[in-house]
Write an enzyme that holds these catalytic residues in place. Structure first.
Site, mmCIF file in Angstrom:
data_model
loop_
_atom_site.group_PDB
_atom_site.id
_atom_site.type_symbol
_atom_site.label_atom_id
_atom_site.label_comp_id
_atom_site.label_asym_id
_atom_site.label_seq_id
_atom_site.Cartn_x
_atom_site.Cartn_y
_atom_site.Cartn_z
ATOM 1 N N HIS A 76 61.545 106.347 77.904
ATOM 2 C CA HIS A 76 61.371 106.800 79.294
ATOM 3 C C HIS A 76 62.148 105.897 80.249
ATOM 4 C CE1 HIS A 76 58.564 110.129 78.821
ATOM 5 N NE2 HIS A 76 57.950 109.426 77.884
ATOM 6 N N GLU A 92 56.116 107.768 73.567
ATOM 7 C CA GLU A 92 57.177 108.732 73.272
ATOM 8 C C GLU A 92 58.564 108.093 73.125
ATOM 9 O OE1 GLU A 92 55.312 112.672 75.357
ATOM 10 O OE2 GLU A 92 56.379 111.327 76.706
ATOM 11 N N ASP A 108 60.409 105.704 85.146
ATOM 12 C CA ASP A 108 60.498 106.714 84.077
ATOM 13 C C ASP A 108 61.933 107.224 84.022
ATOM 14 O OD1 ASP A 108 59.789 108.892 82.199
ATOM 15 O OD2 ASP A 108 57.746 108.376 82.754
HETATM 16 C C1 ACM Z 1 51.976 110.117 78.318
HETATM 17 O O1 ACM Z 1 51.352 111.083 78.774
HETATM 18 N N1 ACM Z 1 53.228 110.270 77.901
HETATM 19 C C2 ACM Z 1 51.389 108.808 78.215
#
Ligand code: ACM
Ligand code: ZN
Length: 521
Positions: A261, A325, A182
């Site tokens: 991410h 995201e 991440d």
């Molecule tokens: C998430 O909670 N961004 C998958």
């Protein structure tokens, strides 16, 4: 009289209590046919380590049913509902666990362990343990009964993960989804790209605002606590954990989150971005605007090379590649991304994500694997065999995906995100969540593979907090994943939970009090 003692989680499909008692003692033997040898050894080891019982183990296809024994059989005598099905028969003379597959036998063992009185867990010398005579027929409702652990935000290490796997086995959970990369950390060794761990596995600290419970901050100037966070798994460590999971019939699904991410990867290899950086492993949370550049072929080379090593380590057919995201801000301004849009005849940068996902999905398919991604990957053009992982928004779109015969796994954020405090998601709310929405056409139920609880660890920085957030809500999710919906009752669950908690205690799990985990709901 034993009604009270039959407190099994998840509640089995069919239980009938018979007269009599089986006495489990040092004289009891374990007998296993050839296919059940591994299960026999597992049972022997658990009885010794948790209950102080050292039973003789015999490999045998000629079961000697006359003497006090626990008999494990993998046979094909019966047409089964399901490959994880088992039957457990306790009579005065012996205990017979039978299934058509060794995983079924393993689940029979887990149920048997919950029939052993908890007083035996305390280490007192008990010469004989009473197990009520019962017959149980049991199989799961869903194939996918999962738990997601985020080790990118905080790193916990091998022993913590193994303990989770032990408890998952008790609960008949069968998928550990491991979020390994991440913005705040890259936790998996990749030989071809050593900087991923050399640079990407370390951050200087974490935003101070988290102490006040602020979830994320887009502001660049918030102070950080100055407490470094680091750690990663070597290939050897990963293989050791995968083997440990395999012994418990748990598949580990690695998640490498692309193309967003990715700050930890970009800190190591800034050339994978649209702007060229430089970047730092992030010390704050939320959505970061710098993501992989979809215009550059090097990004595809990198992603495939990383996945090659991941596939070398992880035998799981399904590989999770995140996809949540992903802002388009950089793509909109990047000449290479814009060139890609024109060359591929796309309408705009909103199509770059599905372009990326499909190329990676095709690559995984060519290697016999299958892509899974968060629901943001959904698009009319998405590869047919991509599995959609629902977490928030767009539930309608996710269900349409399933109605087209494509597969989905459900992790409704407001019910099974275990990082939320108990006052927002009390255990009852988690328990009552059903992965099949009300009114959903049952012809398509089979495309909803199951349920997965997620633990994101932005604000979970040690093992005790991890366990506190996870249990007992993960136990509730395990029951939803296994038990037929019409057999689920929260009051009954709570009663059975009282007897399950000593098992958690035996594993030295830090869980909240009843007042805390129920929050008066
Ligand atoms: C998430 O909670 N961004 C998958
Ligand atoms: Zn770009």
């Amino acid at each position: 009289m034993f009604e009270e003692e039959l407190k099994i989680i998840p509640e089995p499909v069919e239980v009938s209590l018979n007269d009599g008692i089986f006495f489990l003692s040092q004289k009891t033997t374990i007998q296993a046919d050839l296919t059940s040898t591994r299960n026999g050894e597992y049972l022997k080891q658990v009885l010794a380590s948790q209950y102080g019982l050292n039973l003789a183990f015999e490999e045998s296809s000629q079961n000697n049913e006359g003497k006090s024994s626990i008999i494990l059989k993998t046979s094909n005598e019966k047409e089964l509902n399901n490959s994880e099905e088992y039957s457990l028969l306790v009579s005065k003379e012996n205990i017979i666990i039978s299934a058509t597959t060794s995983v079924g036998v393993f689940y029979g063992i887990q149920t048997l362990l919950q029939l052993i009185p908890n007083k035996a867990l305390k280490g007192d010398k008990i010469s004989e343990l009473s197990i009520p005579c019962v017959s149980i027929e049991d199989f799961p409702r869903f194939k996918w009964r999962g738990f997601m652990l985020d080790e990118a935000r905080h790193f916990f290490g091998k022993e913590v993960v193994k303990k989770i796997l032990d408890i998952m086995a008790l609960l008949k959970l069968n998928r550990l989804h491991w979020h390994l990369t991440d913005d705040q950390g890259w936790r998996v060794e990749i030989k071809k790209y050593p900087l991923l761990t050399k640079i990407g596995s370390k951050r200087e600290g974490t935003i101070v605002a988290r102490k006040k419970g602020v979830i994320s901050s887009q502001k660049q100037n918030v102070p950080i606590d100055g407490i470094p966070v680091s750690g990663y798994y070597t290939r050897e460590a990963l293989m050791d954990i995968i083997e440990y999971a395999n012994e418990r019939y748990i598949t580990i699904i690695p998640e490498l989150d692309f193309p967003g991410h990715t700050m930890a990867a970009l800190a190591a290899y800034p050339e994978l971005s649209c702007t060229g950086g430089p970047f730092e492993v992030s010390t704050r949370f939320g959505i970061h605007r710098d993501v992989f550049c979809i215009g550059k072929e090097e990004v595809f080379e990198f992603t495939k090379n990383v996945l090659d090593e991941v596939m070398d380590i992880f035998p799981s057919k399904i590989i999770h590649t995140g996809g949540d995201e992903v802002p388009r801000r950089r793509w909109n301004k990047c000449s290479e991304c814009q060139k890609r849009i024109i060359e591929e005849g796309m309408k705009g940068s909103e199509n770059l994500q599905v372009y990326f996902t499909n190329r990676i999905a095709d690559y995984l398919s060519s290697k016999g694997r299958q892509l899974m991604g968060w629901n943001e990957i959904l698009n009319d053009k998405l590869s047919k065999d991509a599995i959609c992982h629902y977490w928030t928004n767009n539930l309608k779109l996710v269900l349409q995906h399933a109605i087209k015969g494509r597969k989905v796994v459900m992790s409704e954020m407001s019910a099974v995100y275990l990082n939320y405090p108990y006052n927002l998601i009390p255990t009852k709310k988690t328990y009552l969540y059903d992965p099949i929405p009300e009114g959903y056409d049952n012809n398509y139920e089979k495309h909803i593979l199951g349920i997965e609880a997620c633990l994101w660890t932005e604000f979970v920085d040690d093992k005790d907090k991890l366990e506190w957030q996870t249990f007992p809500r993960l136990i509730a999710v395990a029951e939803t994943g296994w038990t037929p919906k019409n057999k689920k009752k929260f009051e009954s669950f709570l009663k059975r939970l009282e007897s399950f908690l000593p098992l958690l205690k035996a594993f030295d799990v830090n869980y909240p009090t009843k007042e805390e985990f129920l929050q008066d709901q």
